[in-house]
Motif scaffolding. Sequence first.
Motif, PDB file in Angstrom:
ATOM      1  N   GLN A 294      39.089   2.025 -25.880  1.00 21.70           N
ATOM      2  CA  GLN A 294      38.763   0.742 -26.492  1.00 21.70           C
ATOM      3  C   GLN A 294      38.928   0.853 -28.004  1.00 21.70           C
ATOM      4  O   GLN A 294      38.494   1.831 -28.608  1.00 21.70           O
ATOM      5  CB  GLN A 294      37.310   0.359 -26.184  1.00 21.70           C
TER       6      GLN A 294
ATOM      7  N   GLU B  61      42.534  -2.833 -25.388  1.00 20.88           N
ATOM      8  CA  GLU B  61      42.102  -1.959 -24.311  1.00 20.88           C
ATOM      9  C   GLU B  61      43.326  -1.268 -23.728  1.00 20.88           C
ATOM     10  O   GLU B  61      44.371  -1.894 -23.544  1.00 20.88           O
ATOM     11  CB  GLU B  61      41.374  -2.738 -23.229  1.00 20.88           C
TER      12      GLU B  61
ATOM     13  N   ARG C 271      30.977  -4.234 -21.551  1.00 19.52           N
ATOM     14  CA  ARG C 271      31.855  -3.454 -20.709  1.00 19.52           C
ATOM     15  C   ARG C 271      31.205  -3.140 -19.375  1.00 19.52           C
ATOM     16  O   ARG C 271      29.990  -3.194 -19.233  1.00 19.52           O
ATOM     17  CB  ARG C 271      32.165  -2.144 -21.434  1.00 19.52           C
TER      18      ARG C 271
END
Length: 268
Positions: A144, A162, A180
């Motif tokens: 990330q 991502e 997340r």
Amino acid sequence: MKDIQDIVKELENVRGTGANKIFTMYLNTDLSDPDQQSGEWKIHLKNGLNNFEHYLKEADDQEELKNFKQVKKQVKDFMGEIERDLMRGVIIIASGDGEVWFAERVQMHLQNEFEWQETPVLDQLKTLSEKYPKTGIILVQQNQVKLMDTNLNQVKDTAEYELDVEEDTWKMKQGPRHGRAKQGLGASSVQKDLFNDRYEANQYRWYKSIAPKLDKQAKDREWKRIFIVGEAPASKTLETEMNKEVEEVILKNMLDHEESKVLDTVLD
């Protein structure tokens, strides 16, 4: 809000004429300040405004007094609107005819200052613009990467990438970020397993491949300062591979932290 550097340039060319002077206010509203525990900013505001009004009444300049009262009303109305949502300071620059109106809460400490003269007083604003220019904060955590686009110690915009392990490419995340998945590495356990299997072998190549995207973001957003925040080796690899100069690498995992906490850590 415009970039503060552009605002300063515009205000440098402002001139009042005759009775139409320019009001400048820098007000400390930092509730964490020991001198602000009882809302002293209200007293400073009241005194600062009343002092000019008393002076103009004594000078018997009715036109200038009328202009100042217009500004005073605007200032009081604005402060009433933001009273429940204060930051550390408030800057207001205004004219009685309404042609000049800059009012902004800022997340920096200010020295109380009130002026009523032909030109705006920009010393504190210029100091802030130099200390807090357009700045990019790059947060990295394994697969990330989050960008925080800041100016004047406030977040203007964010963007997130991502890594799609299956396609072996970085993709811009679309839509709002709602946190997340618990495993922390994408939406599926398959992605997590793929990432873990390949991370050691591919991490350098992966971070190298996103560096040009970050360089382009820095150029397009006109960042004057760049900080990378994340654990090694990811953060160090990005610093090495980016063409843009990185001011500092902060070895902390802060991608999931509140943006205000990130700003406090990086910029204060």
